[in-house]
Design a protein around this motif. Structure first.
Motif, PDB file in Angstrom:
ATOM      1  N   ASP A  69      39.018  76.164  47.088  1.00 23.00           N
ATOM      2  CA  ASP A  69      40.073  75.166  46.955  1.00 23.00           C
ATOM      3  C   ASP A  69      40.259  74.422  48.285  1.00 23.00           C
ATOM      4  O   ASP A  69      40.077  75.021  49.348  1.00 23.00           O
ATOM      5  CB  ASP A  69      41.370  75.902  46.568  1.00 23.00           C
ATOM      6  N   GLY A 104      42.839  73.792  49.844  1.00 22.63           N
ATOM      7  CA  GLY A 104      43.849  74.512  50.628  1.00 22.63           C
ATOM      8  C   GLY A 104      43.494  75.972  50.844  1.00 22.63           C
ATOM      9  O   GLY A 104      44.377  76.793  51.116  1.00 22.63           O
ATOM     10  N   PHE A 105      42.223  76.319  50.735  1.00 20.06           N
ATOM     11  CA  PHE A 105      41.734  77.691  50.850  1.00 20.06           C
ATOM     12  C   PHE A 105      42.287  78.407  52.086  1.00 20.06           C
ATOM     13  O   PHE A 105      42.361  77.839  53.172  1.00 20.06           O
ATOM     14  CB  PHE A 105      40.200  77.663  50.920  1.00 20.06           C
ATOM     15  N   GLU A 106      42.671  79.683  51.879  1.00 20.71           N
ATOM     16  CA  GLU A 106      43.138  80.547  52.956  1.00 20.71           C
ATOM     17  C   GLU A 106      42.336  81.842  52.939  1.00 20.71           C
ATOM     18  O   GLU A 106      42.076  82.395  51.874  1.00 20.71           O
ATOM     19  CB  GLU A 106      44.622  80.870  52.787  1.00 20.71           C
ATOM     20  N   ARG A 142      41.871  78.658  57.606  1.00 19.57           N
ATOM     21  CA  ARG A 142      42.333  77.757  56.554  1.00 19.57           C
ATOM     22  C   ARG A 142      41.313  76.654  56.342  1.00 19.57           C
ATOM     23  O   ARG A 142      40.864  76.021  57.298  1.00 19.57           O
ATOM     24  CB  ARG A 142      43.685  77.164  56.915  1.00 19.57           C
ATOM     25  N   HIS A 194      44.044  85.430  37.122  1.00 10.54           N
ATOM     26  CA  HIS A 194      43.757  84.635  38.316  1.00 10.54           C
ATOM     27  C   HIS A 194      43.434  85.480  39.536  1.00 10.54           C
ATOM     28  O   HIS A 194      43.371  84.954  40.652  1.00 10.54           O
ATOM     29  CB  HIS A 194      44.949  83.719  38.630  1.00 10.54           C
ATOM     30  N   HIS A 243      40.285  88.144  45.711  1.00 10.06           N
ATOM     31  CA  HIS A 243      40.255  86.698  45.495  1.00 10.06           C
ATOM     32  C   HIS A 243      41.434  86.275  44.620  1.00 10.06           C
ATOM     33  O   HIS A 243      41.732  86.937  43.623  1.00 10.06           O
ATOM     34  CB  HIS A 243      38.985  86.289  44.737  1.00 10.06           C
ATOM     35  N   SER A 244      42.052  85.162  44.965  1.00  3.48           N
ATOM     36  CA  SER A 244      43.051  84.528  44.104  1.00  3.48           C
ATOM     37  C   SER A 244      42.476  83.185  43.671  1.00  3.48           C
ATOM     38  O   SER A 244      41.984  82.417  44.509  1.00  3.48           O
ATOM     39  CB  SER A 244      44.367  84.296  44.848  1.00  3.48           C
ATOM     40  N   GLU A 264      42.871  79.520  41.596  1.00  2.75           N
ATOM     41  CA  GLU A 264      43.745  78.482  41.051  1.00  2.75           C
ATOM     42  C   GLU A 264      42.876  77.284  40.684  1.00  2.75           C
ATOM     43  O   GLU A 264      42.004  76.894  41.461  1.00  2.75           O
ATOM     44  CB  GLU A 264      44.796  78.044  42.085  1.00  2.75           C
ATOM     45  N   ASN A 265      43.110  76.698  39.536  1.00  2.71           N
ATOM     46  CA  ASN A 265      42.384  75.501  39.092  1.00  2.71           C
ATOM     47  C   ASN A 265      40.865  75.684  39.168  1.00  2.71           C
ATOM     48  O   ASN A 265      40.138  74.795  39.590  1.00  2.71           O
ATOM     49  CB  ASN A 265      42.820  74.272  39.894  1.00  2.71           C
ATOM     50  N   ARG A 290      41.326  80.143  45.837  1.00  4.18           N
ATOM     51  CA  ARG A 290      42.427  79.643  46.670  1.00  4.18           C
ATOM     52  C   ARG A 290      42.649  80.519  47.892  1.00  4.18           C
ATOM     53  O   ARG A 290      42.961  80.044  48.975  1.00  4.18           O
ATOM     54  CB  ARG A 290      43.706  79.577  45.826  1.00  4.18           C
ATOM     55  N   ARG A 291      42.505  81.849  47.708  1.00  3.54           N
ATOM     56  CA  ARG A 291      42.731  82.790  48.806  1.00  3.54           C
ATOM     57  C   ARG A 291      41.727  83.932  48.731  1.00  3.54           C
ATOM     58  O   ARG A 291      41.339  84.343  47.641  1.00  3.54           O
ATOM     59  CB  ARG A 291      44.122  83.412  48.729  1.00  3.54           C
TER      60      ARG A 291
END
Length: 128
Positions: free
Chosen positions: A26, A28-30, A41, A71, A92-93, A95-96, A100-101
């Motif tokens: 993503d 906004g990956f963290e 980030r 997710h 792993h998280s 999103e879409n 994302r994380r």
């Protein structure tokens, strides 16, 4: 869906083209490594870090397990550059349909305590 995404990510990582692999991340990956308390980030920083890593050769990745629920997913991956062999356990998280994380642990192997030897045996690869 998350399981397939995580498998695709590790397959992309195996190309050693980490900018290509970052396409599964993503914007906004963290990324966080609790053992060293390092935080990163953005897909660009992730690709740059992995590209700059002082490896002895091309990285090879053996996905041992991926468990996913909605997710969230966890992967257990053996990583080697031919000299260093390590395990990466990654939470792993998603999103879409992008990662994302990631919270990632690189546990170091250690010799088992002698007192347990009557119940266990040391193996080079887990038997299941």
């Amino acid at each position: 869906m998350s399981r397939e995404l995580i498998l695709a990510f590790w397959k992309a990582m195996a190309t050693n083209d980490f900018h290509h692999a970052s396409r599964w991340l993503d914007p906004g990956f963290e990324y966080y490594m609790p053992q060293t308390r390092e935080y990163l980030r953005g897909p660009e920083a992730f690709a740059a870090l992995n590209t700059a890593y002082p490896a002895a050769g091309k990285w090879r990745f053996a996905v041992r397990s991926v468990v996913a629920d909605g997710h969230e997913a966890v992967s257990d991956v053996e990583v080697t550059d031919g000299t260093v062999t390590a395990r990466a356990v990654t939470f792993h998280s998603v999103e879409n349909n992008l990662i994302r994380r990631q919270v990632e642990y690189w546990p170091d192997p250690y010799a088992p305590p002698q007192w347990r030897s009557q119940w266990v045996r040391v193996v080079d690869d887990f038997p299941f």
